[in-house]
Design an enzyme around this catalytic site. Sequence first.
Site, PDB file in Angstrom:
ATOM      1  N   ASP A 146       0.804  -1.219   0.000  1.00  0.00           N
ATOM      2  CA  ASP A 146       0.000   0.000   0.000  1.00  0.00           C
ATOM      3  C   ASP A 146       0.837   1.269   0.000  1.00  0.00           C
ATOM      4  O   ASP A 146       0.614   2.173  -0.820  1.00  0.00           O
ATOM      5  CB  ASP A 146      -0.942   0.001   1.208  1.00  0.00           C
ATOM      6  CG  ASP A 146      -1.737   1.290   1.297  1.00  0.00           C
ATOM      7  OD1 ASP A 146      -2.811   1.366   0.677  1.00  0.00           O
ATOM      8  OD2 ASP A 146      -1.273   2.228   1.975  1.00  0.00           O
ATOM      9  N   ALA A 178      -4.825   2.627  -0.726  1.00  0.00           N
ATOM     10  CA  ALA A 178      -4.809   1.818  -1.950  1.00  0.00           C
ATOM     11  C   ALA A 178      -5.382   0.429  -1.692  1.00  0.00           C
ATOM     12  O   ALA A 178      -6.130  -0.112  -2.515  1.00  0.00           O
ATOM     13  CB  ALA A 178      -3.387   1.708  -2.497  1.00  0.00           C
ATOM     14  N   ASP A 179      -5.040  -0.174  -0.560  1.00  0.00           N
ATOM     15  CA  ASP A 179      -5.569  -1.496  -0.220  1.00  0.00           C
ATOM     16  C   ASP A 179      -7.086  -1.479  -0.111  1.00  0.00           C
ATOM     17  O   ASP A 179      -7.774  -2.362  -0.641  1.00  0.00           O
ATOM     18  CB  ASP A 179      -4.977  -1.979   1.107  1.00  0.00           C
ATOM     19  CG  ASP A 179      -3.619  -2.631   0.955  1.00  0.00           C
ATOM     20  OD1 ASP A 179      -3.205  -2.905  -0.182  1.00  0.00           O
ATOM     21  OD2 ASP A 179      -2.964  -2.868   1.987  1.00  0.00           O
ATOM     22  N   ILE A 180      -7.614  -0.494   0.609  1.00  0.00           N
ATOM     23  CA  ILE A 180      -9.055  -0.445   0.842  1.00  0.00           C
ATOM     24  C   ILE A 180      -9.817  -0.246  -0.468  1.00  0.00           C
ATOM     25  O   ILE A 180     -10.797  -0.951  -0.755  1.00  0.00           O
ATOM     26  CB  ILE A 180      -9.409   0.663   1.842  1.00  0.00           C
ATOM     27  CG1 ILE A 180      -8.809   0.366   3.224  1.00  0.00           C
ATOM     28  CG2 ILE A 180     -10.921   0.847   1.935  1.00  0.00           C
ATOM     29  CD1 ILE A 180      -9.330  -0.892   3.879  1.00  0.00           C
ATOM     30  N   GLY A 183      -9.736  -3.399  -2.529  1.00  0.00           N
ATOM     31  CA  GLY A 183     -10.703  -4.366  -2.012  1.00  0.00           C
ATOM     32  C   GLY A 183     -12.111  -4.048  -2.470  1.00  0.00           C
ATOM     33  O   GLY A 183     -12.886  -4.941  -2.843  1.00  0.00           O
TER      34      GLY A 183
END
Length: 407
Positions: A146, A178-180, A183
């Site tokens: 991230d 970025a991860d969220i 997802g």
Amino acid sequence: MAGPLTGLRVLDLSRVLAGPWATQILADFGAEVIKIEKPGEGDDTRGWGPPFLTNADGSKGDAAYFLSANRGKWSVTIDMATAEGQRLIRDLAAKSDIVMENFKVGGLRKYGLDYDSLRAVNPQLIYCSLTGFGQTGPYAQRAGYDFMIQGMGGIMSVTGQPDGAPGAEPMKVGVAFADIFTGLYCVIAIEAALFHRARTGQGQYIDVALLDSQVGVLANQALNYLVGGKPPTRLGNAHPNIVPYQTFATKDGHIIMAVANDRQFKEYCAIIGLPQLAEDERFRLNRGRVVNRGELIPLLVEPMKTRTTAAWVAAFEGAAIPCGPINTIDQVFANEQVLARGLQIGLTREDGVQVPGVANPVVFSETPVEYDKAPPQLGDGTVKILSEVLGLSGGDIERLRREGTIG
């Protein structure tokens, strides 16, 4: 009432955040999620603390980080490195609707758990691969995290104090931005693929990348560059396209002002005691305020320091001018609106341990989200899933445990 995805089964081969965030949402919406974890170790984020949950016997449990992204799932501990473990996972895939994985490109091929291998046993399978940079391109084999993706994907170049201001430097977002978002894109893609499958009977492969997702949510900043030809820069808490749309110091703290149109600006100026600014040709229209930001903002700073945050909020809300305080996390969960919306939840594990959580923000009128399972303890679903889904006997399960195939 059952959730909208009730009856669907998800085989979750992902770990850390982006993938588990996606599968937690699917679980919230009613899907059965089977999380495959390495025996004795599990998802890395189980150890990403402090803080840690306290187990029923007083020992240190899972990290809060793990708890944030894994409610509603069953943990099944299988050693993927063994031939028998690979067979078990393939058998589960044959009985699943969705596979979610975030291994490096090609990383599951050696285990016979790649899309082509699993499609052979389940042609209707929806298989979502989440990687740092996608399945193609010169960076495809690189690992992606991230923080580095926030930097490479541009969001840090527009986040932080402007050059020359105290503390000026590119700044990451305070959560794994970025991860969220990646997802969330996975969930959107999976649900679209489910609709396609319902119409055609066809499963499909989904390629989602952290970098692609980060670039995708640059939104107006991306178009500011693509249309205007000039890369946006860091503006602190100011907005590149709306003025005044930023934080101001008050008598006792700070306030966020989001003066989004010319009517609001006129009333804002009247409330702070500077009605003449709304008639000034430099500032009358938003386009002028953006161009003349450097002249306008200094004129607003001192008047905003004359009242407390609460007093300003009351005055501006009375005129329907968007504004608000800057809450700490504890203040967020004490906020009357957050309480009214039920955004803090609590779940109870089978051992009686209470696990706090944050509610899914989606409210369905006919299929409300139900929270009936706390984040899993390592291996809590191994016996249940292998027996109920694969039909293994107690003897079979005990043999697999003795051989080290399962935890």
